[in-house]
Design a protein around this motif. Structure first.
Motif, PDB file in Angstrom:
ATOM      1  N   ARG A 159     -12.008  -3.334  -2.002  1.00  0.00           N
ATOM      2  CA  ARG A 159     -11.598  -2.875  -0.623  1.00  0.00           C
ATOM      3  C   ARG A 159     -10.385  -3.930   0.077  1.00  0.00           C
ATOM      4  NH1 ARG A 159     -14.767   1.611   1.663  1.00  0.00           N
ATOM      5  NH2 ARG A 159     -16.189   2.443  -0.217  1.00  0.00           N
ATOM      6  N   GLN A 160      -9.403  -4.601  -0.487  1.00  0.00           N
ATOM      7  CA  GLN A 160      -8.528  -5.485   0.003  1.00  0.00           C
ATOM      8  C   GLN A 160      -9.507  -6.605   0.559  1.00  0.00           C
ATOM      9  OE1 GLN A 160      -7.949  -1.943   0.566  1.00  0.00           O
ATOM     10  NE2 GLN A 160      -6.898  -2.335  -1.521  1.00  0.00           N
ATOM     11  N   THR A 161     -10.581  -7.015   0.299  1.00  0.00           N
ATOM     12  CA  THR A 161     -11.452  -7.940   0.701  1.00  0.00           C
ATOM     13  C   THR A 161     -12.045  -8.935  -0.210  1.00  0.00           C
ATOM     14  OG1 THR A 161     -11.932  -6.629   2.683  1.00  0.00           O
ATOM     15  CG2 THR A 161     -13.186  -8.608   2.649  1.00  0.00           C
TER      16      THR A 161
END
Length: 341
Positions: A159-161
């Motif tokens: 999740r882009q994390t």
């Protein structure tokens, strides 16, 4: 205690960052979100009774702004208000830090979580590649570090994390595989009847391995310090020391390969800490990578995963700085690890 959402809003600047190992403590101060950290001289943990004494008398200068908050990485698990270091005498008490330094908040994380945070931004200039394989962008990574102990952490991207995954992977079992291993193993010093990775893959473990090799061959051990063994091996001055370093690289490769499979670390496996940097020539030889890839039935997978030695001189502080200046990039769990007055 504050929630993770509270922390994502940001720590109060100036922020003190610290990397507390079993032997040395490293600190820096970040003035604001746009500033690189100012790094202070390294201090030995054995030279001060507590982290508060070290900071007030040996680290923080009188002519600089005092920190308003702190994020500290420690070598050991974090449980409760008293955090003993696994391989050193300090006990970190965040409430005492808040009182002594007048801080608004203190976050304490595992030291290899900080090393994992650093990997997310590690440039090619700060890493040396070992063997083949290519890192895939935004894929999971693993960080291992033989030092005073053996640290292990994962870094998972979703999740882009970036989510650092702490643990005590250095204490997994390590067993013999070859006839030479079987000759050496009975002479290794054990802890409660077993050999963990950390019993061999750290500074004292290197000496443990050297002494076992000498005992297996019926020869006297000439060195009493791990640095002496390393120096003799790299200088090709002693056959037992040379074998020690080769086997050290082999066993580290085995554990690194295991961790690569656990995390499916297609983003790479990173060897952090001072020992890895000092023995880089040995790690770049054939032994580490051969053991890393020898994982039937998944040898092809391991061959595709790259491995690196982290050469950044203060990687953990770099990771803490990255988080302190942009916490929204990281899914760092702070629940139960953040203290306020």
């Amino acid at each position: 205690m504050p929630t993770d959402d509270d922390i994502t809003a940001g720590l109060a600047f100036p922020i003190l960052i610290g990397d507390i190992g079993g032997t040395n403590a490293r600190f820096g101060l970040i003035a604001d979100a746009g500033s690189e950290p100012h790094l202070f001289p390294i201090v030995p943990t054995g030279g001060y009774k507590s982290i508060e004494e070290a900071l007030l008398t040996g680290v923080l200068p009188k002519d600089r702004p005092r920190p308003r908050s702190a994020i500290i990485a420690v070598a050991g698990p974090i449980k409760g208000d008293e955090i003993p270091l696994t391989n050193a005498g300090w006990v970190i008490r965040p409430k005492d830090m808040i009182a002594a330094l007048d801080l608004a908040e203190v976050i304490v994380i595992n030291d290899f979580e900080a090393q994992a945070l650093a990997v997310a931004d590690l440039s090619e200039a700060n890493r040396a590649k070992i063997g083949g394989g290519e890192a895939l962008t935004d894929h999971s990574c693993v960080v291992l570090g033989p030092g005073t102990g053996l640290g292990v952490a994962g870094l998972v991207h979703a999740r882009q994390t970036w989510f650092p995954v702490p643990g005590e992977g250095g204490h997994v079992d390590l067993g013999p595989r070859t006839p030479r291993d079987l000759a050496i193993w009975p002479h290794l010093e054990v802890i409660e009847g077993r050999i963990s990775g950390e019993q061999i893959l750290c500074g004292r473990g290197l000496l443990n391995l050297y002494r076992a090799i000498c005992a297996a061959d019926g020869k006297p051990s000439l060195y009493a310090d791990p640095a002496e063994v390393t120096q003799a091996a790299l200088a090709h001055a002693d056959p037992a020391a040379e074998e020690t370093l080769r086997l050290f690289a082999t066993y580290l490769g085995r554990v690194a390969g295991d961790m690569a499979m656990v995390f499916m670390a297609r983003g790479g496996v990173f060897l952090a800490g001072g020992i890895a940097q000092k023995i880089l020539p040995a790690l770049q030889g054939p032994d580490f990578r051969a053991a890393f890839e020898d994982k039937a039935p998944h040898s092809a997978l391991l061959k595709s995963i790259p491995s690196f030695v982290v050469t950044h001189p203060a990687a953990a502080l770099s990771g803490l700085s990255a988080y302190a200046r942009a916490p929204e990039r990281f899914g760092l769990t702070t629940e139960g690890r953040c203290w306020r007055p």
